[in-house]
Design an enzyme around this catalytic site. Sequence first.
Site: not given
Length: 440
Positions: A94, A171-172, A263, A283
Amino acid sequence: MEKQHLTIAGGGSTYTLGLLMSLISEKDNFPLASITFYDTDIERQQKVAEASKVVIKEKYPDLEEFIVTSDKETAYKDKDFIFVQIRTGGLEMRIKDEEIPLSHGIVGQETCGPGGMAYGLRSIKDMIELVEDIRFYSKDAWILNYTNPAAIVAEALKRVFPEDHRLINICDMPISIMNGLATLINRSVWDLDPGYFGLNHFGWFTDIYDTEGHNLTDEIKNKILSEGLQPESEIAEDPSWIATFKQVEQTLRDFPEYIPNTYLQYYLYPKKMVEKENPKYTRASQVIGGRAKEVFEMCERISARQTIADEKLEGDVHGVYMVKIAESFAYNKNEKFIVMTKNNGTIPNIPKEAIIEVPALITSNGVKPIQVGEIGTFYKGLMESQYAYEKLTVDAYFEGSRLKLLQALTLNRTVVNANIANDILNDLLEANKDYWPNFA
């Protein structure tokens, strides 16, 4: 009420303890006979599992069986539900997903833009294999997948398992945003009934009603514009999430028709998003040094002390959301949730094969999406461009086409420059050579 047998695939995740607490908070509505943790990272899973044993002893003593395994048959045979949360390449990859685009002046984010493409291409192979394994041992289990980037993963799984109606992608983010909206007007998030449409991480709330049918949309919009929107629950004190939710106010001022998914900031304001990031401390690094470190330190304390007393450990809203969806599948509750599903005319003026994110009734016979109707030109244009990027990315994976990867990146609103897309793609190809297929 029949008890269920549940497996958490990705038992070593930093989210597993929170999910376990969510299962405990809903145990009267979703009773379990067994919980199984499955992960290929045995050491990482064991740390979470040892703490989980203490949690179960104190909070779920009537659970009949708790299993920790790295064996597929043990994990998947004769299960009713599989919750899937995997990260191919781990947080280390990531970091590269975020640093490489930022080094070219482009948004570096784990699910959006080039980083999302990289993560998605890594996830596809493992997700296909995982679903095949589950179906070998439990052909009728409900698979609730929340592995990111959900849009790319769902597009790939749709092609390999087109008739698997018990494979659901969730998706949360919508429920996390709704949690913030509910707090603005002093309501419980479970009292809100949203209208919503979009793609994953790319959508809009059209209306927000309460369960009695009162339209709360204007009240919520005015609150956002006057007070701003704040994250709640487990992300309430996270500076990155605070900044993300704050951006909703500007987005709503610029585009006041609907309440945006957070987003959308990466696609509508990419330059601003790049300027606020540190390319050498992204992040991912914040998570490694923050939440991930804190979760494993808490696991060690719980294991050492053999109690969860004095620990800040509770179910989170997205965990409860996942469990409530499982309840509706298991017991045919016919309740409404925002989930991902094949379009098939739900939004008539975008491709019918697109995987969209909309409210749907959740039944023991599957997902029943609620009709949205045609959407305006602005939203249609944005969604079709984003879907083309997602589709080309998955096309590229199955065809081994570097050209389609370049086309996908060039289409993506965070890039839109073919020269830059080419340079980023070269760097991503090198960084992911152990994970991606060969691209000609």
